[in-house]
Design an enzyme around this catalytic site. Sequence first.
Site, PDB file in Angstrom:
ATOM      1  N   GLN A   1       1.039   9.016   9.437  1.00 51.47           N
ATOM      2  CA  GLN A   1       1.247   7.611   9.814  1.00 51.47           C
ATOM      3  C   GLN A   1       1.800   6.783   8.648  1.00 51.47           C
ATOM      4  O   GLN A   1       2.360   5.704   8.856  1.00 51.47           O
ATOM      5  CB  GLN A   1      -0.071   6.983  10.295  1.00 51.47           C
ATOM      6  CG  GLN A   1      -0.610   7.539  11.596  1.00 51.47           C
ATOM      7  CD  GLN A   1      -1.601   8.661  11.369  1.00 51.47           C
ATOM      8  OE1 GLN A   1      -1.464   9.455  10.443  1.00 51.47           O
ATOM      9  NE2 GLN A   1      -2.606   8.767  12.226  1.00 51.47           N
TER      10      GLN A   1
ATOM     11  N   ASP B   1     -10.673   0.132  11.778  1.00 54.23           N
ATOM     12  CA  ASP B   1     -10.890   0.445  13.194  1.00 54.23           C
ATOM     13  C   ASP B   1     -12.169  -0.224  13.654  1.00 54.23           C
ATOM     14  O   ASP B   1     -12.222  -0.777  14.747  1.00 54.23           O
ATOM     15  CB  ASP B   1     -10.947   1.962  13.382  1.00 54.23           C
ATOM     16  CG  ASP B   1      -9.589   2.545  13.122  1.00 54.23           C
ATOM     17  OD1 ASP B   1      -8.780   2.582  14.051  1.00 54.23           O
ATOM     18  OD2 ASP B   1      -9.292   2.876  11.959  1.00 54.23           O
TER      19      ASP B   1
ATOM     20  N   ASN C   1     -12.314   3.199   8.651  1.00 56.45           N
ATOM     21  CA  ASN C   1     -10.849   3.253   8.703  1.00 56.45           C
ATOM     22  C   ASN C   1     -10.421   4.705   8.499  1.00 56.45           C
ATOM     23  O   ASN C   1     -11.256   5.588   8.280  1.00 56.45           O
ATOM     24  CB  ASN C   1     -10.249   2.327   7.631  1.00 56.45           C
ATOM     25  CG  ASN C   1      -8.756   2.111   7.818  1.00 56.45           C
ATOM     26  OD1 ASN C   1      -8.294   1.774   8.918  1.00 56.45           O
ATOM     27  ND2 ASN C   1      -7.975   2.297   6.772  1.00 56.45           N
ATOM     28  N   LYS C   2      -9.141   4.946   8.545  1.00 54.78           N
ATOM     29  CA  LYS C   2      -8.567   6.291   8.431  1.00 54.78           C
ATOM     30  C   LYS C   2      -9.218   7.118   7.327  1.00 54.78           C
ATOM     31  O   LYS C   2      -9.495   6.612   6.251  1.00 54.78           O
ATOM     32  CB  LYS C   2      -7.061   6.137   8.177  1.00 54.78           C
ATOM     33  CG  LYS C   2      -6.260   7.406   7.989  1.00 54.78           C
ATOM     34  CD  LYS C   2      -6.369   8.390   9.115  1.00 54.78           C
ATOM     35  CE  LYS C   2      -5.990   7.840  10.455  1.00 54.78           C
ATOM     36  NZ  LYS C   2      -6.327   8.762  11.570  1.00 54.78           N
TER      37      LYS C   2
END
Length: 269
Positions: free
Chosen positions: A129, A175, A184-185
């Site tokens: 991403q 998130d 988060n990621k």
Amino acid sequence: MDKKRFDNIVEDIKKIKIQGARNVARAALFAYTLIPTKASVQKLKSLRPTEPMLEKVLDLADKTPYKDILEHFDSAQNKINISVFKLINNKDTIFTHCHSTNVSNALIYAKKKGKRFQVFNTETRPLFQGRKTAEELRKAGIKVTMFVDSAIALAIEKENSKDKIFVNKVFIGADALLPNGIINKIGSGLIAELAHSHKIPLYIIADSWKFSKKKVPIEQRNLNEVWNRAPKNIKIQNPAFEFVKKKYISGIVTEFGLMDYDKFVKKMK
Ligand code: RUB
């Protein structure tokens, strides 16, 4: 026809063609308008389990007009942009990870309004991403340097910088915003610890609709994303997200402005 469009959105979310908390919530909301049933809500919620915003939007969907919910996404982003603009100084080197629409849009806004800064980012294995982030920012005229994930320390640590260009701020999306920290990621936890040990401020840039008081599970993704047709006797793990403790967070920017993390949580409760 609507069924086909609904199924396409489901597939795109599953495959991360549509990614990031905000885009997933928006797309799922649209899918719900195509087939507005309880079964759709269940199906859409199950696609990305680490997403309180997806849940919130789908819970609102049958009692709130579609355009009012859409309006929230845009007005929150506009307010976030203004706060992030104030946070950026000319000559900053800002580190970011994965792809967050809240982060990217705010950086692009700051650039358009005349701030001069550059961005370091990670490619974000296994689904890359980071490439999306790099392309978007570059298109907006922002100088971007991308690193492989395993070069995170080299990218952040001052003593490793050959060119004497130092990361002086870290911006990541979220998130889930939880009472004790954020999710988060995967990789975000390591980035947060590194930033903390080098005294580089870490800011969370996120819409407040990602807040949840519930326990949020970490999504485990398909192992083929890491190694397609791997030999059978090798175990693989592919967690999509990671918790970041609030002690590593210097501040959070939401539509309520820049706040200390505890103050934000107090406001949300
Ligand atoms: C994306 C990711 C993003 C947050 C916030 O993970 O971790 O940082 O979702 O994004 P994935 P946004 O690619 O697995 O969805 O700011 O767009 O809501």
